[in-house]
Design a protein around this motif. Structure first.
Motif, PDB file in Angstrom:
ATOM      1  N   GLY A  78      -9.512  26.406   4.910  1.00  0.00           N
ATOM      2  CA  GLY A  78      -9.200  27.329   3.826  1.00  0.00           C
ATOM      3  C   GLY A  78     -10.076  27.065   2.575  1.00  0.00           C
ATOM      4  N   PRO A  79      -9.736  27.448   1.455  1.00  0.00           N
ATOM      5  CA  PRO A  79     -10.529  27.358   0.245  1.00  0.00           C
ATOM      6  C   PRO A  79     -10.888  25.919  -0.248  1.00  0.00           C
ATOM      7  N   GLY A  80     -10.052  24.927   0.115  1.00  0.00           N
ATOM      8  CA  GLY A  80     -10.376  23.670  -0.150  1.00  0.00           C
ATOM      9  C   GLY A  80     -11.239  22.931   0.712  1.00  0.00           C
ATOM     10  N   HIS A  81     -11.568  23.691   1.866  1.00  0.00           N
ATOM     11  CA  HIS A  81     -12.474  22.870   2.918  1.00  0.00           C
ATOM     12  C   HIS A  81     -13.847  22.790   2.352  1.00  0.00           C
ATOM     13  N   HIS A  82     -14.618  23.360   1.778  1.00  0.00           N
ATOM     14  CA  HIS A  82     -15.953  23.194   1.540  1.00  0.00           C
ATOM     15  C   HIS A  82     -15.741  22.094   0.460  1.00  0.00           C
ATOM     16  N   ASP A  83     -15.037  22.121  -0.300  1.00  0.00           N
ATOM     17  CA  ASP A  83     -14.855  20.872  -1.333  1.00  0.00           C
ATOM     18  C   ASP A  83     -14.769  19.631  -0.511  1.00  0.00           C
ATOM     19  N   LEU A  84     -13.781  19.608   0.259  1.00  0.00           N
ATOM     20  CA  LEU A  84     -13.621  18.252   0.897  1.00  0.00           C
ATOM     21  C   LEU A  84     -14.766  18.020   1.842  1.00  0.00           C
ATOM     22  N   ARG A  85     -15.551  18.860   2.385  1.00  0.00           N
ATOM     23  CA  ARG A  85     -16.663  18.509   3.310  1.00  0.00           C
ATOM     24  C   ARG A  85     -17.653  17.903   2.176  1.00  0.00           C
ATOM     25  N   THR A  86     -17.878  18.499   1.164  1.00  0.00           N
ATOM     26  CA  THR A  86     -19.055  18.411   0.253  1.00  0.00           C
ATOM     27  C   THR A  86     -18.793  16.749  -0.283  1.00  0.00           C
ATOM     28  N   ARG A  87     -17.587  16.570  -0.651  1.00  0.00           N
ATOM     29  CA  ARG A  87     -17.088  15.153  -1.157  1.00  0.00           C
ATOM     30  C   ARG A  87     -17.161  14.146  -0.051  1.00  0.00           C
ATOM     31  N   SER A  88     -16.772  14.543   1.199  1.00  0.00           N
ATOM     32  CA  SER A  88     -16.830  13.498   2.003  1.00  0.00           C
ATOM     33  C   SER A  88     -17.919  13.432   3.043  1.00  0.00           C
ATOM     34  N   ARG A  89     -19.127  14.037   2.808  1.00  0.00           N
ATOM     35  CA  ARG A  89     -20.157  13.915   3.667  1.00  0.00           C
ATOM     36  C   ARG A  89     -20.962  12.615   3.668  1.00  0.00           C
ATOM     37  N   GLU A  90     -20.864  11.939   2.629  1.00  0.00           N
ATOM     38  CA  GLU A  90     -21.514  10.544   2.524  1.00  0.00           C
ATOM     39  C   GLU A  90     -20.572   9.487   3.212  1.00  0.00           C
ATOM     40  N   LEU A  91     -19.405   9.666   3.816  1.00  0.00           N
ATOM     41  CA  LEU A  91     -18.517   8.695   4.367  1.00  0.00           C
ATOM     42  C   LEU A  91     -19.345   8.056   5.370  1.00  0.00           C
ATOM     43  N   PHE A  92     -20.093   8.871   6.554  1.00  0.00           N
ATOM     44  CA  PHE A  92     -20.821   8.311   7.275  1.00  0.00           C
ATOM     45  C   PHE A  92     -22.188   8.813   7.356  1.00  0.00           C
ATOM     46  N   THR A  93     -23.236   7.663   7.026  1.00  0.00           N
ATOM     47  CA  THR A  93     -24.720   8.112   7.211  1.00  0.00           C
ATOM     48  C   THR A  93     -25.105   7.280   8.160  1.00  0.00           C
ATOM     49  N   GLU A  94     -26.286   7.190   8.386  1.00  0.00           N
ATOM     50  CA  GLU A  94     -26.900   6.274   9.596  1.00  0.00           C
ATOM     51  C   GLU A  94     -26.800   4.872   8.981  1.00  0.00           C
ATOM     52  N   LYS A  95     -27.109   4.746   7.648  1.00  0.00           N
ATOM     53  CA  LYS A  95     -26.886   3.455   7.145  1.00  0.00           C
ATOM     54  C   LYS A  95     -25.440   2.878   6.936  1.00  0.00           C
ATOM     55  N   THR A 100      -7.843  12.629  -2.735  1.00  0.00           N
ATOM     56  CA  THR A 100      -6.388  12.072  -3.085  1.00  0.00           C
ATOM     57  C   THR A 100      -6.026  11.391  -1.895  1.00  0.00           C
ATOM     58  N   VAL A 101      -4.738  10.858  -2.305  1.00  0.00           N
ATOM     59  CA  VAL A 101      -4.078  10.027  -1.098  1.00  0.00           C
ATOM     60  C   VAL A 101      -3.766  11.040  -0.008  1.00  0.00           C
ATOM     61  N   GLN A 102      -3.363  12.255  -0.076  1.00  0.00           N
ATOM     62  CA  GLN A 102      -2.815  13.071   0.738  1.00  0.00           C
ATOM     63  C   GLN A 102      -4.240  13.423   1.520  1.00  0.00           C
ATOM     64  N   GLU A 103      -5.354  13.634   0.883  1.00  0.00           N
ATOM     65  CA  GLU A 103      -6.779  14.121   1.652  1.00  0.00           C
ATOM     66  C   GLU A 103      -7.065  12.765   2.420  1.00  0.00           C
TER      67      GLU A 103
END
Length: 417
Positions: free
Chosen positions: A107-124, A246-249
């Motif tokens: 939904g509307p919050g998906h893009h924001d969540l992906r944008t903020r979480s994309r650095e969780l897993f990098t090659e490094k 957030t905690v829920q996310e």
């Protein structure tokens, strides 16, 4: 013996090759039997998929495709297709996790969540996670393996995945239990993933399954609210806090990691080892170590641990000359789409049409892709790091499981190079 790729055969013969090879010997035969043991319908569905290029409608299932271009078109069209309605994994998990899934999954919050979480897993960061979670256990396994002891790689993979979950989620664990503690954590993730068994044609869960699943989620993520403020940044919980989730996310992402990254990771590890032996490609990799990353990519392509991706149609849309109606279901047969490119070969050139299709595509491309590659790379190093080949002593296929996997794969070093 390696499975030969017959490029001289007519197109129809090539379309049938996956099914025929599955009934013969070698790597394709073992993969076929492994898929059959997991879910008997999978080989039949994969066989049908060879004719679903670009699309084919199947009673009760809806539309299916095994064409990489069509698959990418579908998975990159959030305006007309969704995973939140019947047939999509979001619909399944919303029943378990709550209605907030409808906002964050697609939904509307998906893009924001992906944008903020994309650095969780990098090659490094992924390499760091693997080193910290697995370092001592892998070192012990490698020393024993290279000394000539037998190694059940399927069992070790479950232990390693359990250790990774502890590292990522900061789960409390009783170290006095040794490997059993991590086997139990893996089994908990496996139990949660098994909720999806039997949902290929219907993703609506009965109340009793929902209750069981919610209990499992609480066992896995119940600690997050308490540790969230102080979790170390080296854990996923800490990193989620640092990037503003957030905690829920964080609880939702943690649950998805358990489902998407436990069985699939363990499956890929043992199946990669089997492919290296069954195709004979381990000898070529030993002679050409510069293809290590290619060998990992090829293993992900051929095994495609998540063999199906489902979507539902939001609004009528034309795809590949077909009209998909609102309310219909679409299933991308990722295993078939990836395997039609040919058998496992460590020096296979990059396939742009299949690029990372084993991780999905579009806005739902798997966040943990870099971690999966780092994990498989570590397993290849364990198996071949001393420059000597290995052999399979015995194998047993996992039965009635969501993700096709070996229940046991015992390997040992070959006596002669």
């Amino acid at each position: 013996m390696p499975v030969a790729e017959d490029r001289s055969a007519p197109p129809r013969e090539r379309r049938l090759s996956l099914w025929r090879d599955g009934l013969g010997t070698g790597a394709a035969a073992h993969e076929h039997r492994l898929l059959s043991a997991a879910r008997p319908a999978l080989p039949v569905l994969n066989w049908l998929g060879q004719f679903a290029r670009p699309l084919m409608k199947v009673p009760r299932l809806g539309w299916i495709t095994a064409d990489p271009h069509t698959a990418r078109t579908l998975l990159n069209d959030p305006e007309h297709l969704t995973l939140l309605s019947e047939g999509g994994v979001g619909h399944l998990w919303a029943q378990i996790l709550g209605d907030w899934v409808y906002d964050l999954f697609d939904g509307p919050g998906h893009h924001d969540l992906r944008t903020r979480s994309r650095e969780l897993f990098t090659e490094k960061t992924s390499a760091t996670f693997v080193a910290r979670a697995w370092g001592p256990r892998l070192a012990a396994a490698r020393a024993s393996f290279e000394a000539g002891d037998e190694l059940d790689l399927a069992d070790l993979s479950r232990v390693l995945v359990g250790q990774m979950v502890v590292q990522l989620l900061g789960l409390p664990v009783d170290d006095s239990l040794g490997d059993d503690a991590y086997r139990e954590i893996f089994a908990t993730g496996e139990e949660l993933a098994s909720i999806a068994l039997g949902t290929t044609s219907d993703t609506t869960l009965p109340p009793e399954k929902i209750a069981v699943a919610r209990g499992i989620v609480e066992r896995l993520t119940g600690h997050i609210g308490e540790v969230f403020p102080t979790a170390h940044p080296d854990t996923i919980i800490g990193r989620c806090r640092e990037i503003g989730l957030t905690v829920q996310e964080t609880q939702g992402l943690s649950t998805l990691l358990m489902v998407a990254g436990t069985e699939t990771a363990a499956s890929a590890m043992a199946r990669t080892a089997a492919l290296l032996v069954d195709t004979g490609e381990q000898h070529r990799l030993l002679a050409m170590p510069q293809h290590r990353e290619d060998a990992v990519r090829e293993a992900l392509r051929v095994t495609s641990p998540a063999p199906l991706i489902g979507r539902s149609v939001l609004a009528d849309v034309q795809v590949a000359g077909r009209t998909l109606k609102a309310g219909e279901r679409v299933m991308v047969l990722t295993w078939t789409a990836n395997n039609l490119a040919g058998p496992y070969r460590i020096d296979r050139p990059y396939l742009p049409q299949n690029r990372q299709l084993w991780f999905g595509a579009g806005r739902h491309l798997c966040l943990g892709g870099p971690l999966a590659r780092a994990e498989l790379g570590a397993i290849v190093d364990l198996l071949l790091g001393d420059g000597r080949p290995f052999q399979i002593v015995s194998r047993r296929y996992g039965r009635k499981v969501l993700i096709p996997a070996y229940a046991s794969l015992v390997v040992r070093k070959s006596e002669a190079a």
